[in-house]
Design an enzyme around this catalytic site. Sequence first.
Site, mmCIF file in Angstrom:
data_model
loop_
_atom_site.group_PDB
_atom_site.id
_atom_site.type_symbol
_atom_site.label_atom_id
_atom_site.label_comp_id
_atom_site.label_asym_id
_atom_site.label_seq_id
_atom_site.Cartn_x
_atom_site.Cartn_y
_atom_site.Cartn_z
ATOM 1 N N CYS A 17 -18.889 20.442 2.188
ATOM 2 C CA CYS A 17 -18.591 21.373 1.186
ATOM 3 C C CYS A 17 -18.463 20.451 -0.152
ATOM 4 C CB CYS A 17 -17.191 21.933 1.421
ATOM 5 S SG CYS A 17 -17.197 23.260 2.726
ATOM 6 N N ASP A 417 -1.887 -10.500 -0.751
ATOM 7 C CA ASP A 417 -1.173 -10.799 -2.047
ATOM 8 C C ASP A 417 0.269 -11.699 -1.652
ATOM 9 O OD1 ASP A 417 -0.003 -10.482 -4.701
ATOM 10 O OD2 ASP A 417 1.634 -9.520 -3.667
ATOM 11 N N ASP A 621 -0.490 -3.779 -6.730
ATOM 12 C CA ASP A 621 -1.489 -3.967 -5.563
ATOM 13 C C ASP A 621 -2.308 -2.790 -5.319
ATOM 14 O OD1 ASP A 621 -0.658 -6.505 -5.362
ATOM 15 O OD2 ASP A 621 0.999 -5.946 -3.917
#
Length: 719
Positions: A17, A417, A621
Amino acid sequence: MLKNINLKIAGMHCASCALTIEKDLNKVDGVSKAVVNYATSKASIDFNSEVISHGDLIETISKAGDYHVIEEEDSDKQEIKTTTKAFHKFIWSSIFTLPLFVSMFISLDFSFEIWGVSLKNWILHDLAFIVVFIIGWQFHRGMWLQLKRLRANMDTLVSVGTLAAYFYSLYAMLTTGHVYFETAAIIITLILLGKYLEEKSKGSASLAIKKLMSLAAKKAHLLVAGQASDVAIDQLKKGDILLVKPGEKIPLDGEVIAGETSIDESMLTGESMPVAKGIGDLVYGATMNDLGVIQIKVTKLSADTVLSQIIKLVERAQATKAPIQKLADKIASVFVPTVIAIAGLDFLIWFFIMQIDFDLALINAVAVLVIACPCALGLATPTAIMVGSGRGAKRGILIKEPRSLEIAHKIDTIIFDKTGTLTKGKPTITDIEIFDDSDSKKVMQTMYSLEVGSEHILASAFMNYAKDNDLQMIDISKVKVLKGKGLVGELANQKIYLGNLRLVEELQISVTSDQNKLFNKFIATGKTPIFFIVDNKIKALVTIADEIQETAVAAIKAFNEKGIEIHMITGDNQITATAIAKQLGIKNILAEVMPDQKSVEVKKLQEQGKKVAFVGDGINDAPALAQADLGIAIGSGTEIAIETGSIVLMNGGPLKALEAIELSQKTFRIIKQNLFFAFFYNVIAIPLAAIGLLSPMIAAAAMSLSSVSVVTNSLRIKR
């Protein structure tokens, strides 16, 4: 003039769709680029406002099918309404399908007949009619809308299969043949279950954006002729002077023009240490002011702040994601027309060439259609996801997006991180050096008592130390904050100081060679040294650092053994970052990376052909988590990172990231196996049905067997 607009679209049933709308939009004059994201139900459109209007874009979307644009303020209500509606459809379909399912195993004979047909068959017919044509009408409508454009999708599979089973059963009922009403109803019910599970998970992406937006300050203290007045953020302009008091959020990005303070920028940088700010330094909107009173000159308005840029990066990264359901639609676009063609050809050969009875020719053709019903296809993905996510939840791993399952097995690079992921994310006293014969406990007790009245972020390290070592506070008078340098107070008529090297230099206190060596050693290992001074002599040196997570070293070793390339990313300086990386055994270091650059670093690695996973927990982040091929958020971090990550580790720890990837890999392998089972029996059974060796009843049994094999295979994940 080239503009960009994001539109929320309702009515999309599957990934194709989204592709239909996207193709139609890109054909329109004035549209330079349109990307429709099925997962977020949004269209991002770049268009020339002088050629095409906003209203024309909405009209194009409406003409593409049964779709309509939702006003942004109504989107939350629409998402809840859509999910609730999908659940209710599944429940009602289950209620009407259950008697049909039971009839497959328990024979109920009624002597009463209507128009020569037993009451039992009329009851089965009525139940199937309700499920197929009332509850499942969306599939037939979707098939018709696609058929008008000569396209096929999951709606086509569902509609053709159920209609074939229903109309053949109706024909068989009126001619005293065998009916297959239960087949049609069960297909609809199982597909509706998948639709409900899909709708339930689609709202997570938008939550991340909303929570990011909620972080921004709503009002600011505007200074005019020395008088402060509260004004709304959207009334400010560049160059305005704002007053920021202790404990308040910085309203907008700006430059400090008066005062000194320290700013908690952890919501942007992810780093726990506060940043000293003075005249000429830049500050960022939504960060938290510490103790000082400052005046700032606005340099960026709301739409251009660092926080706003992060929001835009998250939206842009999410717009490029393709959901795993697209795979089934791609298969369907080829599979459905092929099966219909085979069934039609089969009927023609049997009836016109082989010249067998119409009934037998029809039965053979219907057997081909029934064997191809997408019952197992509807179960292949949701059952594996349900079992995999259930298993993960017990292990503290939440798999939020099916997309992550597709990507996990391809990951060859992982970026961690530093703060809150590889380290604990909070200041901790790590070293205590006493330079005379003083009792270390009394020295620490004095330091703690000096810091206890301070609201400085580093004070928490002393508070935690005192709690862990049962230190009692002593009375220190005339405690004063020396902004950017430390603290001063009086004890027994002696001045005592606690501060940094800048304070030592200002007091002109001599530092011995041994003390200097210690200082440089601590700096080199990524720690923050603090001097304790009594009567202009250095009495002690303590260090504060963000300690490494207990499982971090083991996690890095495990990833190395798997041959996955590891990177550490941080806003820290190169010396601190190198020191931490050395302890962890990480060779690739990305240091001094600004908040809005983390996602750029991810993209650089992706442009080298790498499949990148990002593990983080801070708001800064969020763009990187969204940009990465696989975003893994630490659950103990911010809600924004949790909402943006594809996988969430609820009980934290970098070692859990390895387990999450392994679970994702296994779950996706199961999905691929399920899809194989869903189609393998077609490869074998369709030819058998075409040559008349399988009746529709046997075909239905084969279809059911494929469904059982899919569910059984999914349950293997639990082991």
